[in-house]
Design an enzyme around this catalytic site. Structure first.
Site, PDB file in Angstrom:
ATOM      1  N   GLN A  85       7.580   7.433  49.795  1.00  0.00           N
ATOM      2  CA  GLN A  85       6.716   8.418  49.145  1.00  0.00           C
ATOM      3  C   GLN A  85       6.995   9.812  49.730  1.00  0.00           C
ATOM      4  O   GLN A  85       6.941  10.016  50.937  1.00  0.00           O
ATOM      5  CB  GLN A  85       5.243   8.025  49.363  1.00  0.00           C
ATOM      6  CG  GLN A  85       4.259   8.909  48.631  1.00  0.00           C
ATOM      7  CD  GLN A  85       4.363   8.790  47.106  1.00  0.00           C
ATOM      8  OE1 GLN A  85       4.454   7.705  46.547  1.00  0.00           O
ATOM      9  NE2 GLN A  85       4.366   9.932  46.429  1.00  0.00           N
ATOM     10  N   LYS A 145       0.648   2.337  43.020  1.00  0.00           N
ATOM     11  CA  LYS A 145       1.925   1.626  42.889  1.00  0.00           C
ATOM     12  C   LYS A 145       1.754   0.167  43.330  1.00  0.00           C
ATOM     13  O   LYS A 145       2.215  -0.752  42.659  1.00  0.00           O
ATOM     14  CB  LYS A 145       3.007   2.326  43.713  1.00  0.00           C
ATOM     15  CG  LYS A 145       3.504   3.599  43.022  1.00  0.00           C
ATOM     16  CD  LYS A 145       4.311   4.519  43.909  1.00  0.00           C
ATOM     17  CE  LYS A 145       4.567   5.829  43.163  1.00  0.00           C
ATOM     18  NZ  LYS A 145       5.171   6.870  43.975  1.00  0.00           N
ATOM     19  N   ASP A 194      13.829   4.784  42.999  1.00  0.00           N
ATOM     20  CA  ASP A 194      13.437   6.147  42.614  1.00  0.00           C
ATOM     21  C   ASP A 194      14.637   6.926  42.065  1.00  0.00           C
ATOM     22  O   ASP A 194      14.471   7.972  41.441  1.00  0.00           O
ATOM     23  CB  ASP A 194      12.885   6.901  43.844  1.00  0.00           C
ATOM     24  CG  ASP A 194      11.385   7.123  43.748  1.00  0.00           C
ATOM     25  OD1 ASP A 194      10.845   6.996  42.637  1.00  0.00           O
ATOM     26  OD2 ASP A 194      10.766   7.431  44.786  1.00  0.00           O
TER      27      ASP A 194
END
Ligand code: NDP
Length: 281
Positions: free
Chosen positions: A96, A52, A119
Site C-alpha cells: 500500500q 481489500k 498492482d
C-alpha cells in the site's frame, strides 16, 4: 445523461471471479492468495487495506494482512517481500502506497516478483504495458477501461484527454487508451489553456486530485466523463469533476463515490486471479 454505475459493474466482476475461484478450487484444491502490506497508520491507507482484505474473503481468496509499524526499516520490509515472493500460497503482493519517507518506494516495488506484482507497478510490468504487452494492468486504469467497455463506449478513433500524468493513473490510462486506438492527449500542471484541450475530448478522464476542478465550460456536449478523483471536503467525498454542472452536458459520467473507486478493488481481484492461474501452468 447516463450514470456509469461502478458499484454495479464491480459487483458483476466480483461475482464472476467468485464463481471461477470456486470452480478452480474444486479442480485443483488450491485457493488464490493475496498479501497486502501496510506500513504505518495512515487512516486512508488503513481503510483501503481493510476493504481489500474484505473483498478477498468475499470472492473466496485467502488474504494475508501484513501491518508493520511506521518506523519499520527498509531492510525489514525488503525481507518481508522476499518471504512473500517465496511463499507458494501468495499469488499476489500489494504494498500500500504511500510508504513512509525513509523507505525508497521504487526499490520496494522493484523487489516484488513481477509474476506476483498485481498492482502492475514493477518496471517490467510498466514496460510490458507501454509496449502493448500488459500482463498486470494497474488496477484503476484497468477499471476505467472495463467501465467504458461495459457501457459500450467506442474508444477507437475518439479524442481522449487525460488530466493528470501520475504513474498510477494518468500515464497508464493514457497507454491503455492508445492501445485501443484513441487519439490521446495528456494534460498536467504546466499545460497551457487546459480548458480548451479538455473541450476537445470525446472521452475525458480527470485524475488530478483537485475537488470539482472540471466545470461544465471544459466539457463538450455529449462527452463521456470519467472522474477518478477522491477528495475529502468537509468530511464528504468529492471527485475532480463538478458533477452537478458537468452531468447536464455529458452523455455518460461516473459519480464519486460509486464510479471508478469500486472498480479499482475489483480489478485487483482480477489480477490476483490471473496470477493464480498463471502459477498453475
Ligand atoms: P498525483 O498527485 O500523483 O498526480 C496528480 C496529477 O495531476 C499530476 O500529474 C499533476 O501535474 C496534475 N495536476 C495537479 N493539479 C493540476 C492542475 N491544477 N492542472 C492540471 N494538472 C494538475 O495524483 P494521482 O494520480 O495519484 O491521483 C489523482 C486523483 O485520483 C486523486 O484524487 C486520488 O485520490 C485519486 N485516485 C483514485 C483512485 C481510485 O481508485 N478511484 C486510485 C488512485 C487515485 P504535474 O505532474 O505537472 O504535477
Amino acid at each position: 445523461m447516463g450514470i456509469i454505475d461502478g458499484k454495479m459493474i464491480s459487483s458483476k466482476v466480483k461475482e464472476s471471479i467468485t464463481a471461477e475461484v470456486e470452480a478452480l478450487k474444486q479442480k485443483t484444491g488450491k485457493t488464490p492468495g493475496l498479501a497486502v502490506v501496510l506500513v504505518g497508520e495512515d487512516p486512508a491507507s488503513a481503510v483501503y487495506v481493510r476493504n481489500k482484505n474484505k473483498t478477498c474473503k468475499n470472492v473466496g481468496f485467502q488474504s494475508f494482512e501484513n501491518i508493520l509499524p511506521a518506523d519499520t526499516s527498509e531492510k525489514k520490509l525488503l525481507d518481508l517481500i522476499d518471504e512473500l515472493n517465496k511463499d507458494e500460497k501468495v499469488n499476489g503482493i500489494l504494498v500500500q502506497l504511500p510508504l513512509p519517507n525513509h523507505i525508497d518506494s521504487q526499490k520496494v516495488l522493484e523487489a516484488i516478483n513481477p509474476a506476483k506484482d498485481v498492482d502492475g507497478f514493477h518496471l517490467e510490468n510498466v514496460g510490458r504495458l507501454v509496449t502493448g504487452n500488459a500482463a498486470f494492468k494497474p488496477c484503476t486504469p484497468a477499471g476505467i477501461i472495463e467501465l467504458l467497455d461495459q457501457y459500450k463506449v467506442e474508444i477507437e478513433g475518439k479524442n481522449a484527454v487525460v488530466l493528470g500524468r501520475s504513474n498510477i493513473v494518468g500515464k497508464p490510462i493514457a497507454f491503455l487508451l492508445l492501445d485501443r486506438n484513441a487519439t490521446v492527449t495528456v494534460c498536467h500542471s504546466r499545460t497551457k489553456d487546459l480548458p480548451a484541450v479538455a473541450r476537445s475530448a470525446d472521452i475525458l478522464i480527470a485524475a488530478i486530485g483537485k475537488p470539482k476542478f472540471v466545470t461544465s465550460d471544459m466539457v463538450k456536449d455529449g462527452a463521456v466523463v470519467i472522474d477518478v478523483g477522491i477528495n475529502r471536503v468537509d468530511g464528504k467525498l468529492v471527485g475532480d469533476v463538478d458533477y452537478e454542472s458537468v452531468s447536464k452536458s455529458a452523455s455518460l459520467i461516473t459519480p464519486v463515490p460509486g464510479g471508478v473507486g469500486p472498480m479499482t478493488i475489483a480489478m485487483l481481484m482480477v489480477n490476483t486471479l490471473r496470477a493464480f492461474k498463471d502459477s498453475l501452468s
